[in-house]
Design a protein around this motif. Structure first.
Motif, PDB file in Angstrom:
ATOM      1  N   LEU A 133       0.931   5.328   0.333  1.00  0.00           N
ATOM      2  CA  LEU A 133       0.219   6.539   0.720  1.00  0.00           C
ATOM      3  C   LEU A 133       1.131   7.729   0.479  1.00  0.00           C
TER       4      LEU A 133
ATOM      5  N   TYR B 195      -5.985   7.586  -0.595  1.00  0.00           N
ATOM      6  CA  TYR B 195      -6.108   6.126  -0.648  1.00  0.00           C
ATOM      7  C   TYR B 195      -7.586   5.709  -0.623  1.00  0.00           C
ATOM      8  N   CYS B 196      -8.364   6.328   0.275  1.00  0.00           N
ATOM      9  CA  CYS B 196      -9.791   5.996   0.362  1.00  0.00           C
ATOM     10  C   CYS B 196     -10.509   6.365  -0.930  1.00  0.00           C
TER      11      CYS B 196
ATOM     12  N   VAL C 273       0.858  -1.182   0.000  1.00  0.00           N
ATOM     13  CA  VAL C 273       0.000   0.000   0.000  1.00  0.00           C
ATOM     14  C   VAL C 273       0.899   1.237   0.000  1.00  0.00           C
TER      15      VAL C 273
ATOM     16  N   LEU D  44      -4.598  -1.564   7.409  1.00  0.00           N
ATOM     17  CA  LEU D  44      -4.192  -1.693   6.008  1.00  0.00           C
ATOM     18  C   LEU D  44      -3.157  -2.793   5.838  1.00  0.00           C
TER      19      LEU D  44
ATOM     20  N   PHE E 144      -4.164   9.593   3.421  1.00  0.00           N
ATOM     21  CA  PHE E 144      -5.190   8.588   3.694  1.00  0.00           C
ATOM     22  C   PHE E 144      -6.452   8.855   2.875  1.00  0.00           C
TER      23      PHE E 144
ATOM     24  N   VAL F 292       3.159  -1.267   4.231  1.00  0.00           N
ATOM     25  CA  VAL F 292       2.549   0.036   3.970  1.00  0.00           C
ATOM     26  C   VAL F 292       3.672   1.069   3.880  1.00  0.00           C
TER      27      VAL F 292
END
Length: 270
Positions: free
Chosen positions: A7, A30-31, A5, A105, A27, A113
């Protein structure tokens, strides 16, 4: 997605008084990405379920700074009466929730991450405290979650009173491995390799152009990229459809008068 992931956020000099601005943007981005494709529906459901399970109603406190999180959580809506803006430890609370978000996550993807934050020289102390907590707790659990942090800042601004300095000191004290890299100006050969790759042309063909660019930019990477964009906008560096290659006018490029530093060049371009 299976590889991890990523970010990414960027601090802004005009938002230094707004805690967690860059983290919230990372964040939120990402959402927002999770909401863009129906193919990610199962992933959204897993993340939403784990967030609710791990944080309970506290998860809706995060929606104050991460608007797209409400969409990820689905039909349940945040309750404004739940928020307590007078909470003495509001920043500590958000810091804890952001750290839990990272843990969710990491466990959801079973992958590392990575958090990238740009312009750390404008970072607020609350954000740096959150990053410190993430780094220092990343290896403390039995699950050994993997968290990587990449930060960039301008040279000559970070001093012993800056929050980032404290972050580095804490990382050293707690044995968190880290690497410092200084981005220096490029050598002529390196710059020519970059120009060659960018224009998809042999290095011997781009050497005259790269030599001119080097003399004008002294190899400053940011200056180089912006100058090439500027030359393209002025049609001094352009693709030839008939010859199927990039072309340029050395004499006209040489005659271009440029400011001595990148900031002045940006100002002039604007």
């Amino acid at each position: 997605m299976s590889g991890g992931v990523f970010l990414a956020g960027k601090f802004d000099q005009l938002q230094q008084g707004k805690p967690f601005s860059a983290l919230a943007a990372a964040f939120n981005g990402y959402c927002g990405m999770l909401m863009q494709s129906s193919e990610l529906q199962k992933r959204r459901e897993v993340v939403a379920s784990k967030l609710r399970s791990s944080l309970g109603r506290e998860v809706y406190y995060l929606t104050k700074i991460i608007p797209y999180l409400n969409d990820v959580l689905g039909s349940e809506q945040s309750d404004d009466t739940f928020y307590d803006d007078n909470c003495v430890d509001a920043q500590r609370r958000l810091r804890y929730l952001l750290c839990q978000f990272v843990e969710v996550l990491s466990s959801s993807y079973d992958a590392p991450v990575t958090l990238f934050l740009d312009d750390l020289q404008w970072a607020d102390s609350a954000s740096i405290a959150a990053v410190t907590q993430l780094l220092c707790s990343s290896g403390s659990s039995t699950k050994q979650k993997q968290f990587f942090f990449v930060g960039c800042h301008r040279e000559g601004i970070i001093d012993s009173a800056h929050p980032v300095w404290e972050l580095v000191c804490n990382a050293e004290l707690l044995g968190v491995p880290f690497t410092s890299l200084k981005l220096d100006s490029m050598a002529e050969e390196t710059l020519n390799a970059m120009v060659s790759e960018t224009l998809c042309a042999l290095p011997r063909l781009t050497r005259t152009l790269s030599n001119i660019i080097y003399r004008k930019t002294k190899g400053n990477p940011l200056f180089v990229s912006q100058l090439m964009l500027s030359l393209n906008k002025k049609n001094l560096l352009f693709p030839s459809l008939s010859r199927r290659q990039w072309e340029w006018d050395n004499e006209k490029i040489m005659s271009q008068k440029l400011p001595d530093d990148v900031a002045a060049f940006f100002t002039q371009s604007i």
